[in-house]
Design a protein around this motif. Structure first.
Motif, short mmCIF file in Angstrom:
data_model
loop_
_atom_site.label_atom_id
_atom_site.label_comp_id
_atom_site.label_asym_id
_atom_site.label_seq_id
_atom_site.Cartn_x
_atom_site.Cartn_y
_atom_site.Cartn_z
N SER A 1 11.29 48.85 46.94
CA SER A 1 10.70 49.39 45.72
C SER A 1 10.27 50.82 45.97
O SER A 1 10.22 51.29 47.11
CB SER A 1 9.51 48.54 45.26
OG SER A 1 8.45 48.63 46.19
N TYR B 1 11.76 49.14 40.81
CA TYR B 1 10.91 47.99 41.09
C TYR B 1 11.61 47.03 42.06
O TYR B 1 12.85 46.94 42.08
CB TYR B 1 10.53 47.26 39.81
CG TYR B 1 9.53 48.05 38.97
CD1 TYR B 1 8.20 48.17 39.36
CD2 TYR B 1 9.94 48.67 37.79
CE1 TYR B 1 7.30 48.89 38.60
CE2 TYR B 1 9.04 49.39 37.02
CZ TYR B 1 7.71 49.50 37.44
OH TYR B 1 6.82 50.22 36.68
N ASN C 1 7.13 41.99 37.61
CA ASN C 1 6.19 42.88 38.29
C ASN C 1 5.47 42.23 39.46
O ASN C 1 4.62 42.85 40.10
CB ASN C 1 5.16 43.44 37.30
CG ASN C 1 4.15 42.39 36.85
OD1 ASN C 1 4.40 41.19 36.94
ND2 ASN C 1 2.99 42.84 36.38
N GLY D 1 6.00 50.18 42.84
CA GLY D 1 7.17 50.59 42.09
C GLY D 1 7.07 52.01 41.56
O GLY D 1 8.03 52.77 41.60
N ASP E 1 2.16 47.52 39.50
CA ASP E 1 3.45 47.43 38.82
C ASP E 1 3.26 46.85 37.43
O ASP E 1 2.70 45.76 37.26
CB ASP E 1 4.41 46.54 39.61
CG ASP E 1 4.86 47.17 40.90
OD1 ASP E 1 4.67 48.40 41.07
OD2 ASP E 1 5.40 46.45 41.76
#
Length: 741
Positions: free
Chosen positions: A632, A685, A705, A712, A719
């Motif tokens: 990420s 991500y 997430n 990310g 995230d």
């Protein structure tokens, strides 16, 4: 490092006009700290319960998306806080989301979280204990299942893919579990002659761990999982078949030194006069020969290790030389105690030589098998390196005895020859038995062929066409000999004997001989275990021991989708099943009417370290797959959407795929996303797990997430979930019913 063929596939796909960057035409996001009603959560860390971190239930992260009612979307929340033992208070739900895309710099995008469907098991369909076992509602949690994809059936019921089992889960439209979780069958798809499971043959027993051709070696082979054990048969002076690899049980050089032995006869001065020189298949051999000893005399000897420099002498002097009748008795004893029906794979050694010594070993073998009542053709193969004795067995000896057992023609290395040919002046070598015509001829008297393994996998480690050609002649293929020790392995296996065995199985062999049957049984078991199971499978908690885990943790159905006609579910594993080629993922079809599973094919990751995130239909034969690396933020390099064909395959047999969109290189000329720089948007991500086709030219993509993860969009930034409307440069060929029309 990428595999060369996969790299080529990627380069070819990038060169196609279809494979260009997509354009961001809509954007929305959901803040990381978005919660729904429900009990407090986040109390568990490494299985230990503490204080809840959150007052309610996190809405994210999302691992699957489908169209919902009224223009909304249904998003599936996955198993929770990153691990099974952290997620006992994370409730499994599908959330209804209303998405508004930001389509111009002045527009305002947004996400509204609506109602949810709670997954639950009030009717006790789950046959093992769940977290909320005692609760009447039996709400399901992330410690019960790792739900990663879902589909809506034509009847409105929900099918959900789980990674822990892996299982298919069938829920009512309102989230009530309708039936017990459906396990995943192990559909390896090995190209054996009849699609049957390959057999493991204990070569001289478990000769890598015990002195060969002893009852201890055969017993170790059976305990290790061998399906058949192999006794090489020679004859005593009084006409009894005993198990030794050669008639000579100790070879002695001119100086009196024993150079190779399977018995301690040289330590018995009372047999000193038996030392002699004979022509064994035309070669002068000096030593002690079984046919010069009675059975009673052999009983006074003990077995020794034939390869002491490699395998040591720990068991020397402990075991007798067994008769064929005693080996049969051992097999019967195992069957009586365990129910396992182990077979025999005897070889009549040097039949021309033995015939000259006054013994017809083929006749003795059939007579002994009949006397002992061991003539089940499913439990006996008879093999020989010569040809005439096999033909005689087929044409004369077995018919007269009322016996019909499968015969196997052994094929040694190209520099050797069947001795019955040599004895009659035929100069041909074993290669003459490997032509298509010769294989068809072998099939007139034998059921199989037992080739030296280099006929199947050559010295360069390349799979040949031998198995395919033998199968075309209707012959089983049982190559020899697979050993664990590095001196017997090609450098390309890097000391891994299982890799060699797997390659042979993928070549389609119907079984193989090995000095280490426990290793062979382990490898074959990876292909033939009845189910695919991850280490988190509840089956292990319930005491299942028939097979070990053959899938990595949480490697189950990351991708689940329904066919456009509504008749079939397609379920794509996230990790490689043990035994399969690393980086190849099984794609299953599940017929909703018949409940029948089939293996569609294998999806090849661009790198074996990658993972897939979702699966969604384009038409009856084409599906979109999200593939990503495991990084990420700045470290992320690979996040892509591919179109994969269910009907077209690459030369290596994997499903053909084409790049549709590179999510690390999306055009955003309007600057719709806050992270866009210089007109380029990237989506770095860790897990991107949601894709759905909106119309022929537009996809909706969203990330999971992994709440409450960070990284990310910055090392200390939580995230969020970002929703992308992506315009493709070339339209998809959509089937009716795909997309939101």
């Amino acid at each position: 490092m990428k595999r060369p063929l996969v790299c080529l596939t990627a380069l070819l796909s990038l060169s196609l006009p279809f494979a260009r960057a997509a354009t961001l035409v809509g954007y929305a996001e959901l803040p990381a700290d978005t919660f729904a009603a429900g009990p407090a959560s986040g109390a568990f860390a490494d299985g230990l319960r503490g204080k809840p971190r959150f007052a309610g239930q996190p809405v994210q992260g999302f691992s699957g998306v489908q169209f919902g009612p009224g223009g909304d979307f249904l998003f599936l929340s996955d198993n929770g806080f990153g691990a099974k033992n952290n997620s006992a208070d994370y409730l499994l739900r599908l959330y209804r989301l209303s998405l508004t895309a930001k389509t111009s710099p002045a527009a305002q995008g947004g996400v509204r979280v609506g109602t949810f469907i709670q997954l639950r098991d009030p009717d006790r369909r789950v046959p093992w204990l769940i977290v909320n076992e005692a609760s009447p509602k039996r709400l399901l949690t992330g410690a019960d299942f790792d739900v990663e994809g879902f589909a809506v059936a034509p009847d409105g019921t929900l099918w959900v893919g789980d990674e822990f089992g892996p299982y298919l889960l069938h829920f009512s439209a309102d989230g009530r579990l309708l039936e017990a979780p459906l396990p995943t069958p192990n559909l390896a798809g090995l190209p054996t002659l009849r699609g049957q499971a390959p057999i493991v043959i204990g070569h001289r027993g478990s000769s890598g761990t015990r002195p060969e051709h002893t009852l201890a070696s055969y017993r170790a082979a059976i305990e290790g999982g061998a399906d058949f054990i192999e006794p090489d048969l020679v004859v005593t002076r009084d006409g009894v078949l005993v198990a030794r690899h050669e008639p000579v049980i100790a070879v002695v050089d001119a100086s009196g030194k024993v150079t190779e032995a399977t018995a301690d006869v040289a330590n018995h001065p009372e047999f000193g006069s038996r030392l002699t020189t004979k022509k064994l298949d035309g070669v002068d051999v000096r030593g002690y020969f079984v046919e010069d000893f009675t059975l009673a005399e052999l009983r006074t000897l003990r077995a020794v290790e034939r390869l002491p420099a490699l395998r040591g002498r720990a068991y020397d002097g402990q075991f007798q030389i067994p008769t064929l009748a005693e080996i049969i008795a051992l097999v019967r004893d195992v069957e009586a105690r365990t129910g396992r029906k182990v077979g025999l794979y005897p070889e009549t050694k040097h039949p021309t030589y033995m015939q000259a010594a006054g013994f017809n070993t083929s006749q003795l073998l059939i007579d002994t098998l009949k006397k002992e009542g061991f003539t089940d053709p499913a439990r006996v193969f008879i093999q020989s390196f010569e040809t005439a004795n096999l033909r005689d067995l087929r044409a004369n000896i077995m018919p007269k005895a009322g016996v019909n057992l499968p015969l196997v023609q052994l094929v040694s290395s190209p520099d050797e020859a069947p001795y019955d040919w040599t004895a009659r002046g035929d100069a041909r070598k074993y290669g003459a038995l490997t032509t298509d015509a010769a294989l068809r001829d072998i099939a007139t008297y034998a059921s199989g062929v037992g080739p030296y393994k280099r006929w199947v996998i050559d010295e360069r480690g390349q799979t040949t066409d031998f198995v395919r050609r033998a199968h075309a002649a209707g012959l089983l293929v049982h190559p020899w000999t697979f050993r664990n020790e590095p001196p017997y392995l090609l450098p390309s296996y890097a000391g891994d004997p299982e890799a060699e065995m797997r390659q042979a199985l993928w070549a389609g062999v119907d079984g193989f001989f090995t000095d280490f049957p426990a290793t062979g049984a382990k490898v074959v078991g990876q292909f033939t275990a009845p189910e695919v199971r991850s280490p988190q499978s509840p089956a292990f908690a319930q005491g299942a021991s028939s097979s070990a885990a053959n899938l990595g943790a949480s490697g189950g159905f990351e991708g689940l989708s329904r066919s456009p006609d509504g008749k079939t579910l397609y379920a794509l594993l996230e990790k490689t099943v043990a035994g399969d080629v690393p980086g190849q993922l099984r794609l299953h079809a599940f017929d909703l009417a018949t409940r029948r599973w089939t293996l569609v094919g294998r999806y090849a990751l661009e790198d074996a370290a990658h993972a897939i995130g979702d699966l969604t239909p384009v038409n009856a034969t084409d599906y979109l797959v999200l593939e990503r690396d495991n990084a990420s933020g700045a470290a992320a390099k690979f996040k892509r959407v591919y179109q994969v064909s269910l009907t077209q395959k690459n030369p290596d047999g994997t499903l053909k795929k084409t790049l549709v969109a590179d999510l690390m290189n999306v055009r955003d000329p309007q600057g719709l996303a806050p992270a866009t720089r210089g007109g380029v948007f990237s989506f770095p991500y860790l897990t991107i797990e949601n894709v759905i086709v909106l119309d022929a030219s537009t996809l909706l993509v969203a990330n999971d997430n992994n709440y409450p993860a960070t990284g990310g969009r910055g090392a200390d930034v939580k995230d969020r979930t970002e929703f992308l409307w992506l315009k493709l440069d070339a339209p998809l060929n959509l089937a009716a019913g795909v997309g939101r029309r």
